[in-house]
Scaffold this motif. Structure first.
Motif, mmCIF file in Angstrom:
data_model
loop_
_atom_site.group_PDB
_atom_site.id
_atom_site.type_symbol
_atom_site.label_atom_id
_atom_site.label_comp_id
_atom_site.label_asym_id
_atom_site.label_seq_id
_atom_site.Cartn_x
_atom_site.Cartn_y
_atom_site.Cartn_z
ATOM 1 N N GLU A 112 0.834 -1.212 0.000
ATOM 2 C CA GLU A 112 0.000 0.000 0.000
ATOM 3 C C GLU A 112 0.865 1.257 0.000
ATOM 4 O OE1 GLU A 112 -3.236 0.350 -0.663
ATOM 5 O OE2 GLU A 112 -3.099 -1.798 -1.037
ATOM 6 N N TRP A 113 2.004 1.211 0.711
ATOM 7 C CA TRP A 113 2.939 2.335 0.676
ATOM 8 C C TRP A 113 3.450 2.535 -0.752
ATOM 9 C CZ3 TRP A 113 7.953 3.079 -0.824
ATOM 10 C CH2 TRP A 113 8.548 4.300 -0.469
ATOM 11 N N ALA A 114 3.792 1.438 -1.420
ATOM 12 C CA ALA A 114 4.281 1.517 -2.805
ATOM 13 C C ALA A 114 3.218 2.095 -3.726
ATOM 14 C CB ALA A 114 4.699 0.137 -3.293
ATOM 15 N N ARG A 115 1.993 1.621 -3.575
ATOM 16 C CA ARG A 115 0.902 2.089 -4.429
ATOM 17 C C ARG A 115 0.681 3.592 -4.257
ATOM 18 N NH1 ARG A 115 -4.685 2.559 -4.230
ATOM 19 N NH2 ARG A 115 -5.709 2.040 -6.191
ATOM 20 N N GLU A 116 0.831 4.078 -3.033
ATOM 21 C CA GLU A 116 0.599 5.495 -2.760
ATOM 22 C C GLU A 116 1.807 6.367 -3.092
ATOM 23 O OE1 GLU A 116 -0.259 8.236 1.155
ATOM 24 O OE2 GLU A 116 -1.256 6.286 1.032
ATOM 25 N N ASN A 117 3.030 5.888 -2.788
ATOM 26 C CA ASN A 117 4.228 6.716 -2.898
ATOM 27 C C ASN A 117 5.077 6.464 -4.140
ATOM 28 O OD1 ASN A 117 4.378 8.263 -0.173
ATOM 29 N ND2 ASN A 117 3.792 6.169 0.346
ATOM 30 N N LEU A 118 5.007 5.261 -4.689
ATOM 31 C CA LEU A 118 5.758 4.918 -5.909
ATOM 32 C C LEU A 118 4.801 4.252 -6.909
ATOM 33 C CD1 LEU A 118 8.974 3.271 -4.367
ATOM 34 C CD2 LEU A 118 8.695 5.640 -5.064
ATOM 35 N N PRO A 119 3.721 4.938 -7.287
ATOM 36 C CA PRO A 119 2.738 4.274 -8.151
ATOM 37 C C PRO A 119 3.322 3.797 -9.471
ATOM 38 C CG PRO A 119 2.313 6.636 -8.047
ATOM 39 C CD PRO A 119 3.362 6.324 -7.008
ATOM 40 N N TRP A 120 4.329 4.481 -10.000
ATOM 41 C CA TRP A 120 4.954 4.056 -11.258
ATOM 42 C C TRP A 120 5.637 2.701 -11.094
ATOM 43 C CZ3 TRP A 120 5.771 8.518 -8.585
ATOM 44 C CH2 TRP A 120 6.902 8.550 -7.753
ATOM 45 N N HIS A 121 6.214 2.443 -9.894
ATOM 46 C CA HIS A 121 6.849 1.142 -9.677
ATOM 47 C C HIS A 121 5.788 0.066 -9.427
ATOM 48 C CE1 HIS A 121 9.955 -1.707 -9.021
ATOM 49 N NE2 HIS A 121 9.585 -1.937 -7.775
ATOM 50 N N TYR A 122 4.759 0.418 -8.693
ATOM 51 C CA TYR A 122 3.629 -0.497 -8.508
ATOM 52 C C TYR A 122 3.039 -0.852 -9.872
ATOM 53 C CZ TYR A 122 -0.705 -2.382 -6.527
ATOM 54 O OH TYR A 122 -1.763 -3.199 -6.189
ATOM 55 N N ASP A 123 2.893 0.163 -10.745
ATOM 56 C CA ASP A 123 2.376 -0.070 -12.098
ATOM 57 C C ASP A 123 3.273 -1.032 -12.874
ATOM 58 O OD1 ASP A 123 0.424 1.794 -11.453
ATOM 59 O OD2 ASP A 123 1.260 3.387 -12.702
ATOM 60 N N HIS A 124 4.586 -0.911 -12.677
ATOM 61 C CA HIS A 124 5.534 -1.782 -13.384
ATOM 62 C C HIS A 124 5.268 -3.248 -13.057
ATOM 63 C CE1 HIS A 124 9.242 -3.431 -15.000
ATOM 64 N NE2 HIS A 124 9.526 -3.933 -13.806
ATOM 65 N N HIS A 125 5.076 -3.540 -11.784
ATOM 66 C CA HIS A 125 4.901 -4.936 -11.368
ATOM 67 C C HIS A 125 3.475 -5.442 -11.523
ATOM 68 C CE1 HIS A 125 8.802 -6.081 -9.806
ATOM 69 N NE2 HIS A 125 8.915 -4.911 -9.238
ATOM 70 N N MET A 126 2.502 -4.625 -11.166
ATOM 71 C CA MET A 126 1.132 -5.112 -11.082
ATOM 72 C C MET A 126 0.298 -4.771 -12.313
ATOM 73 S SD MET A 126 1.560 -6.677 -8.333
ATOM 74 C CE MET A 126 -0.097 -7.328 -8.141
ATOM 75 N N GLY A 127 0.773 -3.853 -13.133
ATOM 76 C CA GLY A 127 0.047 -3.486 -14.343
ATOM 77 C C GLY A 127 0.092 -4.588 -15.391
ATOM 78 N N PRO A 128 -0.670 -4.423 -16.468
ATOM 79 C CA PRO A 128 -0.747 -5.473 -17.491
ATOM 80 C C PRO A 128 0.535 -5.634 -18.308
ATOM 81 C CG PRO A 128 -2.029 -3.555 -18.147
ATOM 82 C CD PRO A 128 -1.579 -3.315 -16.738
ATOM 83 N N ASP A 129 1.391 -4.610 -18.331
ATOM 84 C CA ASP A 129 2.616 -4.677 -19.130
ATOM 85 C C ASP A 129 3.823 -4.425 -18.221
ATOM 86 O OD1 ASP A 129 4.668 -4.585 -20.950
ATOM 87 O OD2 ASP A 129 3.708 -3.139 -22.292
ATOM 88 N N GLN A 130 4.534 -5.497 -17.875
ATOM 89 C CA GLN A 130 5.699 -5.373 -16.997
ATOM 90 C C GLN A 130 6.934 -4.874 -17.748
ATOM 91 O OE1 GLN A 130 6.000 -8.465 -13.738
ATOM 92 N NE2 GLN A 130 4.476 -9.453 -15.054
ATOM 93 N N ASP A 131 6.776 -4.516 -18.997
ATOM 94 C CA ASP A 131 7.848 -3.913 -19.772
ATOM 95 C C ASP A 131 7.577 -2.428 -19.995
ATOM 96 O OD1 ASP A 131 9.531 -6.143 -20.039
ATOM 97 O OD2 ASP A 131 8.269 -6.951 -21.611
#
Length: 200
Positions: A112-131
């Protein structure tokens, strides 16, 4: 003093380049040194909703976290000879390596800290495109290179979070059931007078 912003930009560009071309391109090659990132780290994070249990271990060891810390230390040390001619730049690069490790570790200990403070990194791992979304500390070079693709807060992310939550609950339930069956099996091995036949 110009070395400080130059060091920050250089460090962020390095994050982007190393993550994309080393940790992912080389990391997908079976048996290679860099596979710790793609094979171990990305797998763990996807399985555990952005958490990586490896970060609960001590940093010293030949595992994903230990290799990451070693590479950051060696990368920072490689810049130390520049200190006499570019002290602010060098100090910023060294600080940036520490900052990268600190933020990356925390992001995989507290999703939750990552999602709030580093959303771009959360997006990298949890988003549909890890590239996509290669940066960790700041999204600057992702924005510059056109690889910043938001995921946090989208309808897709909200649906994925619910699906992941249910999957984690099912996995925990299966583990609890397996542990209960194992305990029942151990109790069944004790005969009627309380003696364990396996101990005889």
């Amino acid at each position: 003093m110009i070395g400080i912003p130059l060091g920050l930009l250089y460090a962020n560009a390095s994050e982007w380049l190393i993550h994309k071309y080393v940790l992912h391109e080389r990391g997908r090659k079976k048996g290679g040194f860099w596979q710790f990132h793609w094979v171990e780290h990305h797998r763990n994070v996807r399985l555990h909703g952005h958490l990586d249990p490896e970060y609960a271990r001590p940093v010293f060891g030949w595992h994903a976290q230990g290799k990451e810390a070693l590479m950051l230390t060696l990368g920072a040390a490689a810049h130390l000879p520049l200190f006499p001619v570019a002290p602010f730049f060098t100090a910023t690069v060294v600080w940036s390596a520490f900052d990268y490790y600190r933020k990356h570790k925390r992001s995989h200990e507290d999703a939750e800290w990552a999602r709030e403070n580093l959303p771009w990194h959360y997006d990298h791992h949890m988003g549909p495109d890890q590239d996509k979304n290669w940066c960790v500390t700041h999204p600057w070079f992702d924005v510059l290179m056109g690889t910043r693709v938001p995921y946090v807060g989208t309808a897709r992310e909200l649906a994925d979070r619910e699906r992941n939550r249910r999957a984690i609950e099912r996995r925990a339930q299966r583990q609890a059931e397996a542990a209960a069956r194992e305990q029942d099996g151990a109790l069944a091995g004790v005969d009627a007078d309380g003696a364990d036949p396996a101990a005889a």
